[in-house]
Design an enzyme around this catalytic site. Structure first.
Site, PDB file in Angstrom:
ATOM      1  N   HIS A 206       0.830  -1.205   0.000  1.00 31.50           N
ATOM      2  CA  HIS A 206       0.000   0.000   0.000  1.00 31.50           C
ATOM      3  C   HIS A 206       0.868   1.262   0.000  1.00 31.50           C
ATOM      4  CE1 HIS A 206      -3.127  -2.859   1.269  1.00 31.50           C
ATOM      5  NE2 HIS A 206      -3.956  -2.000   0.744  1.00 31.50           N
TER       6      HIS A 206
ATOM      7  N   GLU B 255     -11.077   8.170   6.365  1.00 30.16           N
ATOM      8  CA  GLU B 255     -11.394   9.560   6.058  1.00 30.16           C
ATOM      9  C   GLU B 255     -12.227  10.172   7.187  1.00 30.16           C
ATOM     10  OE1 GLU B 255     -12.334   6.865   4.157  1.00 30.16           O
ATOM     11  OE2 GLU B 255     -10.437   6.971   3.051  1.00 30.16           O
TER      12      GLU B 255
ATOM     13  N   ASN C 190     -17.937  -1.344   4.373  1.00 27.62           N
ATOM     14  CA  ASN C 190     -18.606  -0.446   5.325  1.00 27.62           C
ATOM     15  C   ASN C 190     -19.107   0.762   4.537  1.00 27.62           C
ATOM     16  OD1 ASN C 190     -15.464   0.000   5.286  1.00 27.62           O
ATOM     17  ND2 ASN C 190     -16.368   2.009   5.697  1.00 27.62           N
TER      18      ASN C 190
ATOM     19  N   SER D 258      -6.054   2.172  -2.077  1.00 24.65           N
ATOM     20  CA  SER D 258      -5.232   1.399  -3.030  1.00 24.65           C
ATOM     21  C   SER D 258      -5.726   1.670  -4.453  1.00 24.65           C
ATOM     22  CB  SER D 258      -5.309  -0.099  -2.703  1.00 24.65           C
ATOM     23  OG  SER D 258      -6.610  -0.589  -2.951  1.00 24.65           O
TER      24      SER D 258
END
Ligand code: HPA
Length: 277
Positions: A99, A198, A240, A217
């Site tokens: 990542h 976020e 989610n 990603s």
């Protein structure tokens, strides 16, 4: 004394495409499979697909392949697998994503994609677990990526390399996927740097600029895949609803759990799509 680098990609004078060619040669030697047709990066929730796509010809630890590094996270498997589908396609399954937030630089992030291209793969299938902005989506639902917004302010392209990204997530391939599951919705993937999730305000920003999916990603990898001349197919598993869209706090455990529950269904879907590509 010259500086020594445990990963050749950490040497700024290394040519990343040559490192990818070496990695492809390692894969050919270790798997006995000279060329691959399709490559598949399996993100959270998608791991089981590797078991049902076809017959595993070889599994190799990613650490045996030039330029690959150990995965940073539980739920991210550090292996490369060569699988032969019932239809006779060679699929390289990459269970070892690096990542961007790991801070090893963008060359390491896209090394698996460049390696896939060097093994001969013409199609790159990128999968991930991500947050959903659309309120109609529910955790456990797979969606197609129709386009992306790259908020990393970075690029895998070096120098004045101008690459067209129109139809980056090829409509041709999305249509094939929808032929397998006509209920598949699609949306624009927004890559944030992470590794924090976020804020609700950032999710609103992503929504206002045209994003439907938030994650950490895929966008940089897709750009590298296009540079390498591959067609890209992208899938997000909505693990989610994004921060502020869902009313409860986000947790990594919740993301892993949603992936685990959805895994059998989305893996079966992915196996059928891969066979149809
Ligand atoms: N945001 C960013 N990355 C993610 C999320 C999210 O809500 N869920 C899973 N990966």
């Amino acid at each position: 004394m010259p500086e020594t680098h445990s990963n050749p990609l950490d040497d700024p004078t290394a040519n990343p495409f040559e490192v990818a060619s070496q990695a492809a040669a390692d894969i050919a030697r270790l798997t006995g499979v000279e060329n691959h047709d399709i490559a598949l990066t399996l993100g959270s929730g998608w791991g089981k697909a590797a078991d049902i796509i076809g017959e595993t010809v070889a599994t190799i630890p990613a650490t045996e392949v030039t330029g690959f590094s150990k995965p940073a996270l539980e739920g991210h498997v550090g292996t490369l697998r060569s699988i032969r589908t019932p239809g006779g396609k060679n699929v390289l399954v990459i269970g070892a994503r690096t990542h961007y937030y790991e801070d090893h630089g963008v060359r390491r992030v896209v090394h698996s994609v460049r390696t896939a291209a060097a093994t001969g793969a013409k199609i790159m299938v990128l999968t991930n677990g991500a947050g959903g902005i659309r309120e109609t989506w529910t955790p456990g639902q797979p969606v197609l990526i129709s386009d992306h917004i790259n908020l990393t302010a970075d690029s895998p392209l070096e120098g004045a390399t101008f690459i067209d990204l129109t139809d980056l997530y090829a409509k041709r391939l999305r249509d094939i996927a929808r032929g397998i599951d006509p209920t598949l919705d699609e949306g624009v993937y927004t890559q944030f740097r992470g590794p924090h999730y976020e804020t609700p305000a950032e999710v609103q920003m992503a929504k206002h600029i045209g994003g439907h999916i938030v994650g950490m990603s895929t966008a940089l990898e897709a750009i590298a895949a296009r540079e390498a001349g591959m067609e890209v197919l992208g899938f997000s598993l909505i693990t989610n609803l994004a921060a502020g869209i869902q009313q409860t706090p986000l947790s990594h455990a919740e993301v892993i759990e949603a992936g685990r529950e959805a895994e059998p269904v989305i893996s079966a879907l992915l196996a059928r799509v891969v066979e149809a590509l």
